[in-house]
Design a protein around this motif. Structure first.
Motif, PDB file in Angstrom:
ATOM      1  N   PRO A   9      -0.991  -0.413  -0.855  1.00 45.73           N
ATOM      2  CA  PRO A   9      -1.793  -1.612  -0.569  1.00 45.73           C
ATOM      3  C   PRO A   9      -0.889  -2.696   0.014  1.00 45.73           C
ATOM      4  N   GLU A  10      -1.435  -3.477   0.934  1.00 45.32           N
ATOM      5  CA  GLU A  10      -0.593  -4.432   1.649  1.00 45.32           C
ATOM      6  C   GLU A  10      -0.154  -5.601   0.787  1.00 45.32           C
ATOM      7  N   ASP A  11      -1.036  -6.124  -0.044  1.00 43.52           N
ATOM      8  CA  ASP A  11      -0.716  -7.338  -0.793  1.00 43.52           C
ATOM      9  C   ASP A  11      -1.352  -7.292  -2.172  1.00 43.52           C
ATOM     10  N   ALA A  12      -1.085  -8.349  -2.961  1.00 41.65           N
ATOM     11  CA  ALA A  12      -1.553  -8.393  -4.345  1.00 41.65           C
ATOM     12  C   ALA A  12      -3.068  -8.436  -4.437  1.00 41.65           C
ATOM     13  N   ILE A  13      -3.723  -9.083  -3.478  1.00 42.18           N
ATOM     14  CA  ILE A  13      -5.187  -9.157  -3.512  1.00 42.18           C
ATOM     15  C   ILE A  13      -5.780  -7.764  -3.363  1.00 42.18           C
ATOM     16  N   GLN A  14      -5.290  -7.025  -2.387  1.00 44.42           N
ATOM     17  CA  GLN A  14      -5.787  -5.672  -2.189  1.00 44.42           C
ATOM     18  C   GLN A  14      -5.465  -4.811  -3.408  1.00 44.42           C
ATOM     19  N   ARG A  15      -4.285  -5.018  -3.980  1.00 40.92           N
ATOM     20  CA  ARG A  15      -3.904  -4.236  -5.142  1.00 40.92           C
ATOM     21  C   ARG A  15      -4.827  -4.523  -6.321  1.00 40.92           C
ATOM     22  N   THR A  16      -5.143  -5.795  -6.543  1.00 45.64           N
ATOM     23  CA  THR A  16      -5.979  -6.174  -7.681  1.00 45.64           C
ATOM     24  C   THR A  16      -7.388  -5.618  -7.544  1.00 45.64           C
ATOM     25  N   THR A  17      -7.910  -5.659  -6.342  1.00 43.24           N
ATOM     26  CA  THR A  17      -9.311  -5.307  -6.149  1.00 43.24           C
ATOM     27  C   THR A  17      -9.533  -3.841  -5.817  1.00 43.24           C
ATOM     28  N   ARG A  18      -8.505  -3.184  -5.270  1.00 43.79           N
ATOM     29  CA  ARG A  18      -8.774  -1.855  -4.747  1.00 43.79           C
ATOM     30  C   ARG A  18      -7.781  -0.789  -5.157  1.00 43.79           C
ATOM     31  N   ASP A  19      -6.631  -1.152  -5.655  1.00 46.01           N
ATOM     32  CA  ASP A  19      -5.562  -0.159  -5.752  1.00 46.01           C
ATOM     33  C   ASP A  19      -4.622  -0.530  -6.888  1.00 46.01           C
ATOM     34  N   MET A  20      -4.176   0.453  -7.653  1.00 42.67           N
ATOM     35  CA  MET A  20      -3.318   0.178  -8.798  1.00 42.67           C
ATOM     36  C   MET A  20      -1.831   0.400  -8.514  1.00 42.67           C
ATOM     37  N   ARG A  21      -1.478   0.725  -7.302  1.00 39.26           N
ATOM     38  CA  ARG A  21      -0.068   0.931  -6.964  1.00 39.26           C
ATOM     39  C   ARG A  21       0.615  -0.400  -6.618  1.00 39.26           C
ATOM     40  N   PRO A  22       1.944  -0.470  -6.657  1.00 38.81           N
ATOM     41  CA  PRO A  22       2.639  -1.695  -6.243  1.00 38.81           C
ATOM     42  C   PRO A  22       2.285  -2.067  -4.807  1.00 38.81           C
ATOM     43  N   ALA A  23       2.221  -3.356  -4.542  1.00 38.79           N
ATOM     44  CA  ALA A  23       1.870  -3.845  -3.207  1.00 38.79           C
ATOM     45  C   ALA A  23       3.093  -3.861  -2.299  1.00 38.79           C
ATOM     46  N   PHE A  24       2.869  -3.538  -1.045  1.00 39.20           N
ATOM     47  CA  PHE A  24       3.935  -3.483  -0.053  1.00 39.20           C
ATOM     48  C   PHE A  24       4.666  -4.821   0.068  1.00 39.20           C
ATOM     49  N   ASN A  25       3.925  -5.936   0.141  1.00 40.13           N
ATOM     50  CA  ASN A  25       4.542  -7.247   0.376  1.00 40.13           C
ATOM     51  C   ASN A  25       5.437  -7.698  -0.770  1.00 40.13           C
ATOM     52  N   GLY A  26       5.283  -7.105  -1.930  1.00 39.52           N
ATOM     53  CA  GLY A  26       6.143  -7.455  -3.060  1.00 39.52           C
ATOM     54  C   GLY A  26       7.417  -6.648  -3.124  1.00 39.52           C
ATOM     55  N   LEU A  27       7.571  -5.715  -2.205  1.00 37.21           N
ATOM     56  CA  LEU A  27       8.732  -4.826  -2.251  1.00 37.21           C
ATOM     57  C   LEU A  27       9.838  -5.224  -1.292  1.00 37.21           C
ATOM     58  N   TYR A  28       9.459  -5.690  -0.095  1.00 37.81           N
ATOM     59  CA  TYR A  28      10.446  -5.947   0.952  1.00 37.81           C
ATOM     60  C   TYR A  28      10.108  -7.256   1.660  1.00 37.81           C
ATOM     61  N   LYS A  29      11.142  -8.073   1.876  1.00 41.78           N
ATOM     62  CA  LYS A  29      10.929  -9.337   2.590  1.00 41.78           C
ATOM     63  C   LYS A  29      10.665  -9.090   4.073  1.00 41.78           C
ATOM     64  N   ASN A  30      11.387  -8.139   4.631  1.00 44.72           N
ATOM     65  CA  ASN A  30      11.261  -7.865   6.057  1.00 44.72           C
ATOM     66  C   ASN A  30      11.863  -6.495   6.351  1.00 44.72           C
ATOM     67  N   LYS A  31      11.838  -6.116   7.606  1.00 50.30           N
ATOM     68  CA  LYS A  31      12.337  -4.803   7.999  1.00 50.30           C
ATOM     69  C   LYS A  31      13.832  -4.673   7.762  1.00 50.30           C
ATOM     70  N   ASP A  32      14.584  -5.746   7.968  1.00 52.07           N
ATOM     71  CA  ASP A  32      16.029  -5.679   7.761  1.00 52.07           C
ATOM     72  C   ASP A  32      16.365  -5.327   6.317  1.00 52.07           C
ATOM     73  N   GLU A  33      15.656  -5.943   5.381  1.00 53.41           N
ATOM     74  CA  GLU A  33      15.907  -5.631   3.974  1.00 53.41           C
ATOM     75  C   GLU A  33      15.539  -4.179   3.678  1.00 53.41           C
ATOM     76  N   TYR A  34      14.427  -3.747   4.223  1.00 55.61           N
ATOM     77  CA  TYR A  34      13.996  -2.356   4.047  1.00 55.61           C
ATOM     78  C   TYR A  34      15.058  -1.386   4.573  1.00 55.61           C
ATOM     79  N   LEU A  35      15.550  -1.636   5.783  1.00 55.21           N
ATOM     80  CA  LEU A  35      16.545  -0.738   6.371  1.00 55.21           C
ATOM     81  C   LEU A  35      17.876  -0.799   5.634  1.00 55.21           C
ATOM     82  N   SER A  36      18.185  -1.963   5.058  1.00 52.81           N
ATOM     83  CA  SER A  36      19.395  -2.067   4.251  1.00 52.81           C
ATOM     84  C   SER A  36      19.291  -1.167   3.020  1.00 52.81           C
ATOM     85  N   LYS A  37      18.117  -1.154   2.402  1.00 52.60           N
ATOM     86  CA  LYS A  37      17.904  -0.274   1.243  1.00 52.60           C
ATOM     87  C   LYS A  37      17.932   1.197   1.666  1.00 52.60           C
TER      88      LYS A  37
END
Length: 671
Positions: A604-632
């Motif tokens: 799910p993209e964000d916390a709203i979608q997670r709360t209403t539709r999905d129980m998995r962690p939200a994408f926006n809470g995991l990575y600030k941007n692509k650079d951080e993602y690629l660093s990980k």
């Protein structure tokens, strides 16, 4: 300039106890690959192709497990012959060979080594087609690569590998007859069905009027089988007029209806010595290791089998074929890929080597039979205590499975005791690796055509990319065989730490619109008639299925991804849920599991979608941007390299693929 050598025939006359059982070699093509192209420090490679004739001694005790060997014709020297085509690649300079041959046990006549390790796209080996060699990894490592046919029912032509084996006859010269079975899951109404599995060559019909010829249908896996009147269906095809191998079809006047499962049992004739494939794979290894006249000699050998042929290698070990007629070890190592707990229809009367088994196709063939594990396990129902490796040898074996094999190939049975529900103590010469959440084969990042029509976006085909991990594990096995360097420890789900669970305890995060499979594939104990156990003859078709085995599946994390095993980079830095299973979306009986493939479900993209539709962690809470993602990504790739599950050379490609996946997800969220 290309170099050609043509030899009409090179003939060997081996003596028992001295040479391997290759009695003749016809070398039709001998060429320097790609005009002398240099494969790194290994220099040029040469290509050899032609045919080999094997001759096995029916009196030799190492052949005693071949079914119906006493019904096979003998040559003038008292040997049973079989003939295969072959292909070989080796460094032209013997000093630049690494001393190790990889013998690929060909899956249904094809070639996969170059696709798995060189990332070639053609699936062929031709001496002057650069695309066949991909990134040239295996050549740069100095391997000798060998392909022969082992399977008798491969259709002629199509550049496939095939073993020509003798037809069996009764002692009085009359035809051998028996029961053969085929089944089909129909998803689209059709008028004609091929009797051979996946277009393989079927056995001919013995008698059209035999009351043993029965066609049935049922409307579900648990439905009752209904007999179809003989007046409504018929045989058609070239093999019905004679014992010559050819096509064989059945037709139904009203057509085979979508949603039904059809099953044919018929009286067949002229079985072949199917088990000879086991001896051929054994004897090619003995030939290259022990026969001084072999033109492609090596010191050590590794066998590789994938899926069907991974099951073949498990059967090979069970039947004792890793020791040749002279009592010498054939293979020093084995890569057994995607085989789960299976063996197969390789060495019994009227065997059909292509047959497999899944949750919702290919039902109750002799594919998943006790014993399953190399460790001795007691089956209280059968009152037997057996191991899949009863014959002592020192071959070093890697068992490598994806998540799919736990759901659809009973993989938990190779390292658990199904009676006590405990983890097994695993043999010192074996290693077990689980590629977490991966499906049965590799697939690209999905496009819109693979989207499942639903309120939420599921994509058919799980894009976890496993080939780099196979490559790193091959290097580990090579070092274990040649240099005695110990490989990594087992990487598998376990009962002891709750990473392996029964389906009733399987917990999966809620995703709107996604139903879980009703059950993984569960092998049954099968009764196949009174002669099966001692003579390997099936008299009961279909077999009586009862007393299922206990199957366990890997537990998942909050993302829905499997927690244990080797974690591919897609799971180390997740953007999605990757399931190794998929339901039959868009097909008849959609609640059942599909074959081979998994699902890709973006987070799910964000916390709203997670709360209403999905129980998995939200994408926006995991990575600030692509650079951080690629660093990980870079950090986790470094860990995989340090653990010896990834080679440094493959890091850039996985970084690029990870970047592409990020971009795909961003586009997905913008829809």
């Amino acid at each position: 300039m290309r170099t050609f050598f043509f030899l009409w025939s090179i003939t060997y006359f081996p003596f028992s106890g001295i040479y391997a059982r290759v009695i003749q070699m016809s070398l039709s093509e001998h060429m320097i690959v790609m005009n002398g192209h240099k494969f790194g420090s290994r220099g040029s490679y040469e290509y050899l192709s032609g045919s080999l004739t094997f001759g096995i001694d029916p009196k030799n005790k190492m052949n005693r497990n071949l079914c119906d060997l006493d019904l096979a014709p003998l040559n003038s020297k008292g040997l049973v012959e079989a003939k295969t085509n072959f292909k070989v690649l080796q460094p032209s300079d013997p000093k630049k060979r690494n001393g190790l041959a990889i013998v690929e046990v060909s899956n249904r006549g094809g070639i996969a080594l170059m696709r798995y390790y060189n990332l070639a796209t053609t699936g062929q080996v031709r001496p002057n087609v650069p695309a066949d060699y991909g990134n040239e990894y295996l050549m740069r490592e100095g391997y000798t690569l060998i392909w022969i046919g082992w399977e008798w029912d491969i259709p002629d032509g199509q550049n496939l590998l095939r073993l020509e084996v003798p037809i069996l006859k009764n002692i009085d010269g009359n035809a051998v007859t028996g029961l053969v079975r085929s089944d089909w899951v129909i998803d689209q109404t059709i008028s004609t069905l091929g009797v051979g599995h996946r277009n393989m060559i079927p056995y001919p019909v013995s008698s059209f009027d035999s009351p043993k010829n029965v066609l049935t249908y049922r409307n579900s896996l648990s439905g009752s089988k209904i007999k179809i009147p003989k007046s409504s269906w018929s045989f058609a095809g070239s093999s019905i007029e004679s014992s010559q191998r050819g096509t064989l079809n059945i037709t139904l006047s009203e057509g085979f209806q979508s949603g039904s499962i059809y099953e044919l049992v018929y009286e067949a004739k002229d079985p072949v010595l199917s088990g000879y494939g086991l001896a051929a794979i054994r004897d090619i290894a003995a030939f290259v290791k022990y026969d001084p006249a072999c033109p492609f000699p090596v010191k050590k050998t590794i066998a590789q089998g994938i899926s069907q042929t991974g099951r073949f290698l498990r059967h090979f070990l069970y039947e004792g074929f890793n020791v040749d007629e002279s009592g010498r070890i054939a293979y020093d190592g084995m890569m057994v890929l995607m085989a789960g707990a299976g063996r197969g229809s390789f060495n019994h009367r009227f065997a059909q080597p292509s047959r497999d088994a899944h949750r919702y196709s290919s039902f109750d063939y002799p594919t998943d039979l006790y014993p399953f594990a190399s460790t001795v396990v007691y089956d209280t129902t059968l009152q037997k205590k057996e191991s899949i490796r009863p014959y002592q040898d020192t071959a070093k074996i890697f068992y490598i499975n994806s998540g799919y094999e736990y759901w659809s190939r009973g993989a938990s049975l190779i390292h658990t005791d199904f009676t006590t529900q405990k983890d097994l103590k695993l043999p010192r010469y074996e290693r077990y690796f689980h590629l977490a959440s991966a499906q049965h084969y590799n697939e690209n990042i999905p496009d819109s055509s693979r989207r499942i029509a639903s309120a939420y976006s599921f994509y058919k085909g799980n894009p976890i990319y496993t080939l780099p991990y196979f490559k790193a594990l091959l290097l580990q096995l090579k070092e274990w065989v040649l240099d005695h360097r110990l490989p990594s420890d087992h990487q598998i789900p376990m009962i002891a730490d709750s990473t392996l669970v029964i389906i009733q305890k399987f917990k999966f995060p809620y995703i709107p619109g996604l139903d879980l499979p009703r059950s993984p594939y569960i092998p049954n104990r099968l009764y196949m008639g009174p002669r099966w156990q001692n003579a390997k003859i099936i008299d009961q078709e279909p077999p009586v299925a009862a007393d299922p085995y206990l199957i366990m599946i890997p537990a998942v994390d909050p993302y829905g991804n499997e927690r244990s095993g080797i974690k591919p980079i897609e799971l180390c830095v997740p953007l999605a849920t990757y399931t190794p299973w998929s339901l039959r979306f868009g097909l008849a009986h959609p609640g059942e599991m599909d074959d081979f493939r998994g699902l890709f479900i973006p987070l799910p993209e964000d916390a709203i979608q997670r709360t209403t539709r999905d129980m998995r962690p939200a994408f926006n809470g995991l990575y600030k941007n692509k650079d951080e993602y690629l660093s990980k990504i870079e950090f986790e790739l470094g860990k995989l390299v340090a653990q010896r599950f990834l080679l440094v050379d493959d890091v850039p490609a996985l970084k690029t693929r990870s970047s592409q996946l990020w971009d795909w997800i961003q586009t997905y969220y913008q829809r």
